[in-house]
Design a protein around this motif. Structure first.
Motif, PDB file in Angstrom:
ATOM      1  N   GLU A 194       0.819  -1.212   0.000  1.00 25.08           N
ATOM      2  CA  GLU A 194       0.000   0.000   0.000  1.00 25.08           C
ATOM      3  C   GLU A 194       0.851   1.260   0.000  1.00 25.08           C
ATOM      4  OE1 GLU A 194      -3.980  -1.679   2.318  1.00 25.08           O
ATOM      5  OE2 GLU A 194      -2.512  -0.471   3.396  1.00 25.08           O
ATOM      6  N   GLU A 195       2.042   1.175   0.549  1.00 23.91           N
ATOM      7  CA  GLU A 195       2.934   2.332   0.560  1.00 23.91           C
ATOM      8  C   GLU A 195       3.782   2.425  -0.702  1.00 23.91           C
ATOM      9  OE1 GLU A 195       5.190   2.038   4.140  1.00 23.91           O
ATOM     10  OE2 GLU A 195       3.523   2.651   5.441  1.00 23.91           O
ATOM     11  N   GLY A 196       3.605   1.474  -1.627  1.00 21.45           N
ATOM     12  CA  GLY A 196       4.334   1.512  -2.889  1.00 21.45           C
ATOM     13  C   GLY A 196       5.733   0.944  -2.828  1.00 21.45           C
ATOM     14  N   GLN A 197       6.113   0.339  -1.712  1.00 19.00           N
ATOM     15  CA  GLN A 197       7.441  -0.268  -1.577  1.00 19.00           C
ATOM     16  C   GLN A 197       7.341  -1.740  -1.994  1.00 19.00           C
ATOM     17  OE1 GLN A 197       9.355   0.689   2.208  1.00 19.00           O
ATOM     18  NE2 GLN A 197       7.951   2.407   2.496  1.00 19.00           N
ATOM     19  N   LEU A 198       7.361  -1.957  -3.304  1.00 25.83           N
ATOM     20  CA  LEU A 198       7.025  -3.271  -3.850  1.00 25.83           C
ATOM     21  C   LEU A 198       8.102  -4.316  -3.582  1.00 25.83           C
ATOM     22  CD1 LEU A 198       5.462  -2.157  -7.255  1.00 25.83           C
ATOM     23  CD2 LEU A 198       4.296  -2.776  -5.139  1.00 25.83           C
ATOM     24  N   LEU A 199       9.363  -3.923  -3.581  1.00 29.18           N
ATOM     25  CA  LEU A 199      10.423  -4.899  -3.321  1.00 29.18           C
ATOM     26  C   LEU A 199      10.319  -5.446  -1.898  1.00 29.18           C
ATOM     27  CD1 LEU A 199      13.475  -3.203  -5.092  1.00 29.18           C
ATOM     28  CD2 LEU A 199      12.214  -5.231  -5.833  1.00 29.18           C
ATOM     29  N   GLU A 200      10.074  -4.549  -0.935  1.00 27.44           N
ATOM     30  CA  GLU A 200       9.905  -4.997   0.449  1.00 27.44           C
ATOM     31  C   GLU A 200       8.651  -5.856   0.584  1.00 27.44           C
ATOM     32  OE1 GLU A 200      10.525  -2.026  -0.540  1.00 27.44           O
ATOM     33  OE2 GLU A 200      12.334  -1.284   0.459  1.00 27.44           O
ATOM     34  N   ALA A 201       7.596  -5.460  -0.124  1.00 31.10           N
ATOM     35  CA  ALA A 201       6.366  -6.256  -0.089  1.00 31.10           C
ATOM     36  C   ALA A 201       6.610  -7.647  -0.658  1.00 31.10           C
ATOM     37  CB  ALA A 201       5.269  -5.545  -0.881  1.00 31.10           C
ATOM     38  N   ALA A 202       7.367  -7.727  -1.751  1.00 28.30           N
ATOM     39  CA  ALA A 202       7.650  -9.029  -2.363  1.00 28.30           C
ATOM     40  C   ALA A 202       8.436  -9.927  -1.410  1.00 28.30           C
ATOM     41  CB  ALA A 202       8.424  -8.831  -3.668  1.00 28.30           C
ATOM     42  N   GLU A 203       9.359  -9.351  -0.650  1.00 26.26           N
ATOM     43  CA  GLU A 203      10.134 -10.154   0.309  1.00 26.26           C
ATOM     44  C   GLU A 203       9.218 -10.787   1.360  1.00 26.26           C
ATOM     45  OE1 GLU A 203      13.154  -7.758   2.008  1.00 26.26           O
ATOM     46  OE2 GLU A 203      14.270  -7.472   0.134  1.00 26.26           O
TER      47      GLU A 203
END
Length: 482
Positions: A194-203
């Protein structure tokens, strides 16, 4: 005037005791006696006067927020008080910041929302009590209950705070095989997504997927956690690939979408597998790998057909038409786009109908078949007018106008080339009325002969070389219809 002596005033015991402690009292009263007299006053209020107790007086005198904090401290929940106080400070800071940015900001102060304060008190104190006993699963459940309660657009930052707390506590839970840890990774993945931090979300989603592999865990709604992990990973990978494609990083986008496709197959969900194929096909198209794109999109079309999913089938046909159009196979592209138009009309998908009709109009207009182009542009324009989409209406209106202008230009050119009195009369009449100009039947025959002659030119022969024999036949039929 005679001054009357003051009347003797009989004071009740409560007043008498209270007056003894006033600053004007000349007596020096020991502290122990003051405490005893205060207790006597409280006892007198409760027993004889039937008045309010100290707690009741404080409840009316103080704000509800202060009473909550006092109760926490009095009951010994100091960690809960510290956390609540920190959240209240941040709450006030966010309110002030929003107040500066927006005059329409209407969020109420926390002290005016007793239900939220009640939830804070109830679950924070229960979580602290469970933490003292090292019942970490109970701690997690209470903090997660708070996260769920504040899961709304106004208080999302509070929800995120408790998601982070749940994630830390979940690392300490060892008796459930890692289920709580998996759920916590899912929540953190959503937070970063939701915050747009997709790499962290993917982890976090990858950890969620790894922890749920081979498990039959379900969430509170009955959905399998492993399937949710696959869906979350696919969604994040697709968003990442979109950014990569925008930056023309085609190989990386294809690599991550292939990984998404493999995960979708593990999820044993055909619709999810089809979606992965669809986006992978679009990535191959963007990279210019047309044959691979067609192969992958054919898989998507087959899955959609097996699922009897018309909307997905229409998307597959449209994507395939784009690939064929990029290859110059216009006749095949037209066939697929006509299927899209039919599916969109039958399923009341107005935007899909407009998009496919516009693509058909572009193809016909580019090839010089202005009557057909006008027909498809007109039906696209009519649909946008029906659904009152002003932006699309303006766009399709321009396309329709250009095709009509080409159509009229062709007729006028034929009249000029004919150079007889009848043609001259038609041109003069048209200039006076400025309405649609109808082609003369004789000129129409001449135009047909001209179009047939075009098939013999070298330029048109080059266009036909890219088509199979059956497509050449169809193209010649279109030319003769003009």
């Amino acid at each position: 005037m005679t001054t009357l002596p003051p009347l003797p005033m009989a004071r009740p015991k409560l007043t008498a005791l209270a007056r003894q402690k006033l600053p004007c009292s000349s007596r020096d009263i020991p502290r122990s006696q003051l405490i005893k007299e205060k207790d006597d006053i409280d006892h007198y209020l409760e027993v004889n006067f039937k008045g309010l107790s100290k707690e009741e007086v404080a409840a009316y005198r103080n704000s509800y927020k202060k009473n909550i904090c006092v109760d926490m401290l009095r009951d010994g929940y100091h960690k809960s008080f510290t956390e609540l106080f920190s959240l209240m400070e941040k709450w006030d800071a966010l309110r002030e910041a929003a107040k500066v940015r927006s005059l329409l900001w209407v969020q109420r102060p926390l002290e005016e929302q007793p239900d939220k304060l009640d939830h804070f008190y109830y679950y924070l104190t229960r979580a602290e009590a469970a933490e003292r006993k090292e019942y970490f699963e109970d701690v997690y459940n209470n903090l997660y209950a708070l996260a769920c309660y504040f899961n709304n657009s106004e208080d999302k930052w509070v929800r995120n705070h408790f998601y982070e707390r749940c994630f830390k506590i979940a690392q300490l839970i060892k008796i459930d095989g890692g289920k709580k840890e998996a759920e916590a990774h899912a929540h953190m993945g959503l937070l970063f997504e939701e915050e747009g931090q997709l790499l962290e979300a993917a982890e976090h989603y990858e950890a969620f997927h790894q922890l749920t592999q081979g498990r039959i865990w379900q969430d509170e709604t009955g959905h399998f956690l492993n399937l949710l992990a696959c869906e979350s990973l696919l969604r994040t990978y697709r968003l990442l690939s979109d950014k990569m494609l925008e930056n023309k990083e085609y190989k990386q986008a294809i690599r991550i979408l292939i990984k998404a496709s493999e995960i979708a197959k593990e999820g044993n969900d055909k619709k999810m597998e089809g979606e992965a194929c669809y986006y992978l096909g679009l990535a191959h198209l963007a990279a210019g790998e047309h044959e691979t794109a067609l192969t992958v999109l054919n898989t998507y079309i087959k899955i959609s057909t097996d699922l009897d999913d018309d909307l997905s089938l229409g998307r597959g046909y449209e994507a395939t038409a784009k690939v064929l159009q990029s290859q110059g196979q216009m006749m095949e592209a037209i066939k697929y786009l006509k299927k899209v138009v039919k599916i969109a009309r039958n399923n009341f998908q107005s935007l899909d109908f407009v998009r496919a009709s516009t693509m058909l109009g572009d193809i016909y207009n580019e090839k010089g078949y202005y009557n057909k182009a006008s027909e498809y542009f007109q039906q696209a324009f009519d649909m946008t007018a029906e659904i009152m989409n002003m932006l699309l209406m303006d766009e399709t209106k321009v396309h329709y106008g250009i095709a009509k202008a080409h159509q009229m230009m062709l007729t006028v050119s034929n009249y000029i080339e004919t150079a007889d009195l009848t043609s001259l009369d038609c041109l003069l009449s048209w200039k006076e009325r400025r309405s649609d100009i109808a082609p003369d039947p004789i000129i129409g025959e001449s135009r047909r002969s001209t179009m047939e002659g075009l098939c013999q030119t070298s330029e048109h022969s080059e266009d036909l070389n890219g088509f199979p024999d059956n497509q050449k036949k169809d193209l010649n039929q279109l030319l003769t219809q003009c």
